[in-house]
Design a protein around this motif. Structure first.
Motif, PDB file in Angstrom:
ATOM      1  N   MET A  55       0.823  -1.202   0.000  1.00 56.29           N
ATOM      2  CA  MET A  55       0.000   0.000   0.000  1.00 56.29           C
ATOM      3  C   MET A  55       0.860   1.255   0.000  1.00 56.29           C
ATOM      4  N   LEU A  56       1.891   1.303   0.842  1.00 59.15           N
ATOM      5  CA  LEU A  56       2.775   2.464   0.876  1.00 59.15           C
ATOM      6  C   LEU A  56       3.521   2.624  -0.441  1.00 59.15           C
ATOM      7  N   THR A  85      -2.695  15.354  -4.111  1.00 56.96           N
ATOM      8  CA  THR A  85      -4.052  15.280  -4.666  1.00 56.96           C
ATOM      9  C   THR A  85      -5.087  15.075  -3.562  1.00 56.96           C
ATOM     10  N   VAL A  86      -4.752  14.215  -2.596  1.00 58.05           N
ATOM     11  CA  VAL A  86      -5.679  13.947  -1.496  1.00 58.05           C
ATOM     12  C   VAL A  86      -5.845  15.180  -0.615  1.00 58.05           C
ATOM     13  N   LEU A 252     -16.500   7.076   3.389  1.00 57.97           N
ATOM     14  CA  LEU A 252     -17.274   7.410   2.189  1.00 57.97           C
ATOM     15  C   LEU A 252     -16.470   8.295   1.243  1.00 57.97           C
ATOM     16  N   GLY A 253     -15.496   9.039   1.770  1.00 59.13           N
ATOM     17  CA  GLY A 253     -14.691   9.902   0.926  1.00 59.13           C
ATOM     18  C   GLY A 253     -13.812   9.140  -0.040  1.00 59.13           C
ATOM     19  N   LEU A 254     -13.603   7.845   0.215  1.00 59.13           N
ATOM     20  CA  LEU A 254     -12.808   7.044  -0.718  1.00 59.13           C
ATOM     21  C   LEU A 254     -13.482   6.920  -2.072  1.00 59.13           C
ATOM     22  N   PHE A 255     -14.793   7.115  -2.118  1.00 65.40           N
ATOM     23  CA  PHE A 255     -15.495   7.054  -3.400  1.00 65.40           C
ATOM     24  C   PHE A 255     -15.137   8.223  -4.302  1.00 65.40           C
ATOM     25  N   ASN A 256     -14.481   9.247  -3.761  1.00 63.63           N
ATOM     26  CA  ASN A 256     -14.094  10.382  -4.590  1.00 63.63           C
ATOM     27  C   ASN A 256     -13.085   9.993  -5.663  1.00 63.63           C
ATOM     28  N   TYR A 257     -12.381   8.887  -5.435  1.00 67.41           N
ATOM     29  CA  TYR A 257     -11.352   8.466  -6.384  1.00 67.41           C
ATOM     30  C   TYR A 257     -11.829   7.326  -7.277  1.00 67.41           C
ATOM     31  N   VAL A 258     -13.135   7.077  -7.234  1.00 72.41           N
ATOM     32  CA  VAL A 258     -13.735   6.049  -8.074  1.00 72.41           C
ATOM     33  C   VAL A 258     -14.708   6.729  -9.027  1.00 72.41           C
ATOM     34  N   LEU A 269      -5.080   4.812  -2.261  1.00 73.78           N
ATOM     35  CA  LEU A 269      -4.239   4.244  -1.206  1.00 73.78           C
ATOM     36  C   LEU A 269      -3.566   5.330  -0.378  1.00 73.78           C
ATOM     37  N   ALA A 270      -3.246   6.452  -1.009  1.00 78.30           N
ATOM     38  CA  ALA A 270      -2.695   7.569  -0.226  1.00 78.30           C
ATOM     39  C   ALA A 270      -3.718   8.090   0.773  1.00 78.30           C
ATOM     40  N   SER A 271      -4.981   8.132   0.373  1.00 76.91           N
ATOM     41  CA  SER A 271      -6.031   8.546   1.295  1.00 76.91           C
ATOM     42  C   SER A 271      -6.175   7.555   2.444  1.00 76.91           C
ATOM     43  N   VAL A 272      -6.037   6.266   2.145  1.00 81.29           N
ATOM     44  CA  VAL A 272      -6.109   5.250   3.202  1.00 81.29           C
ATOM     45  C   VAL A 272      -4.957   5.417   4.190  1.00 81.29           C
ATOM     46  N   VAL A 273      -3.764   5.684   3.675  1.00 80.68           N
ATOM     47  CA  VAL A 273      -2.602   5.878   4.555  1.00 80.68           C
ATOM     48  C   VAL A 273      -2.808   7.082   5.468  1.00 80.68           C
ATOM     49  N   LEU A 274      -3.253   8.193   4.901  1.00 80.67           N
ATOM     50  CA  LEU A 274      -3.458   9.398   5.708  1.00 80.67           C
ATOM     51  C   LEU A 274      -4.573   9.217   6.733  1.00 80.67           C
ATOM     52  N   SER A 275      -5.610   8.499   6.363  1.00 83.84           N
ATOM     53  CA  SER A 275      -6.718   8.296   7.298  1.00 83.84           C
ATOM     54  C   SER A 275      -6.358   7.333   8.419  1.00 83.84           C
TER      55      SER A 275
END
Length: 300
Positions: A55-56, A85-86, A252-258, A269-275
């Protein structure tokens, strides 16, 4: 008389019956290696660390190279554009909403579960035991089974598409496990301490704040981590009970990249790391108390 002829002091030997005898089983296990346990620990470590590394690595890869090459190979040209971007999106708004939900959920769970566990431990009659067992039935009820009645109830209360619509069900479903953990912790508190405070004229409320809570830090830390994780990683309740961008949380914010044309995997994955950084920091602070509470020795 010369120094060579002086009598030397004799060492007093400890009687054989007074010497501590080491258990053969303990000596056997402390000196013998356990390759099976070591191999199992190594495999478990790989199972945990390999996805985190992938992921990283993918979060530092350009969007055009995300699906090419070996996912376990370090990126040839690492970049932080995905994190930019995130952060340039509404990540701050999502993070603040998620933090509000987690803090309020933890506050509600602690405010209600500590007195409930205290009453369940200190009140020893059949009605208290029956109420405690009935309360624990919530552990066996999945959220998916009651999501439709909860939706109707929240709509009737006028809470739909608000943060309380996410906070209240999340806290309710975190309560049974939290009470169960705290009851196990409070049972480790010695009865002699309660009797000593009772002889000093302490009221039950004073015992709760001056005796029970300080000795239950391990269990309380466990409840804090558990309820915060339930709120931070919750997906079903925010998906069903919110609709607009105002009360949206990180999951739900992960849907912004879909989109209908594809998925921006590195930014996702960058959003997942930051969250995951805030909740990981909370775990690092309370990890010792968390382990003590899970082992059932929080009150000792």
């Amino acid at each position: 008389m010369s120094h060579d002829t002086l009598p030397r002091p004799t060492k007093t030997r400890q009687p054989e019956e007074n010497r501590p005898v080491e258990s053969p089983r303990r000596r056997h296990w402390t000196k013998r290696a356990n390759p099976v346990a070591g191999l199992g620990s190594f495999i478990w470590l790989l199972i945990v660390l390999v996805p985190i590394y992938a992921m990283l690595s993918a979060s530092l890869t350009g969007a055009d190279k995300a699906l090419t090459g070996n996912p376990l190979r370090p990126p040839s040209e690492p970049t932080l554009d995905n994190y930019g971007t995130v952060l340039d999106s509404d990540f701050g708004h999502l993070l603040s909403n998620t933090a509000i939900v987690a803090i309020v959920v933890v506050g509600i769970v602690l405010t209600l579960s500590i007195p409930l566990a205290y009453v369940a431990v200190r009140t020893r009659d059949r009605w208290s035991n029956a109420a405690f067992r009935l309360f624990l039935l919530g552990v066996a009820i999945p959220a998916q089974a009651v999501v439709v009645p909860l939706y109707l109830l929240i709509a009737k209360l006028g809470l739909y598409d608000t943060l309380p619509a996410v906070i209240l069900p999340t806290a309710a479903f975190a309560m049974p496990v939290s009470v169960l953990v705290l009851v196990g912790t409070l049972r480790d508190v010695s009865e002699d301490l309660y009797e000593a405070m009772a002889l000093d004229g302490a009221s039950p409320l004073r015992m709760l704040f001056q005796l029970t809570i300080p000795l239950a830090k391990g269990g309380i830390s466990t409840v804090v981590i558990y309820s915060a994780l339930q709120a931070w990683n919750g997906f079903l309740f925010p998906l069903i009970f919110t609709q607009s961008d105002g009360p949206r949380v990180l999951t739900l914010g992960l849907f912004n990249y879909v989109s209908q044309f594809g998925v921006n995997i590195p930014a996702l994955l960058a959003s997942v790391v930051l969250s995951g950084i805030p909740i990981f920091a909370v775990y690092l602070v309370a990890r010792r108390a968390l382990v003590g509470g899970l082992m059932g020795v929080g009150g000792k």
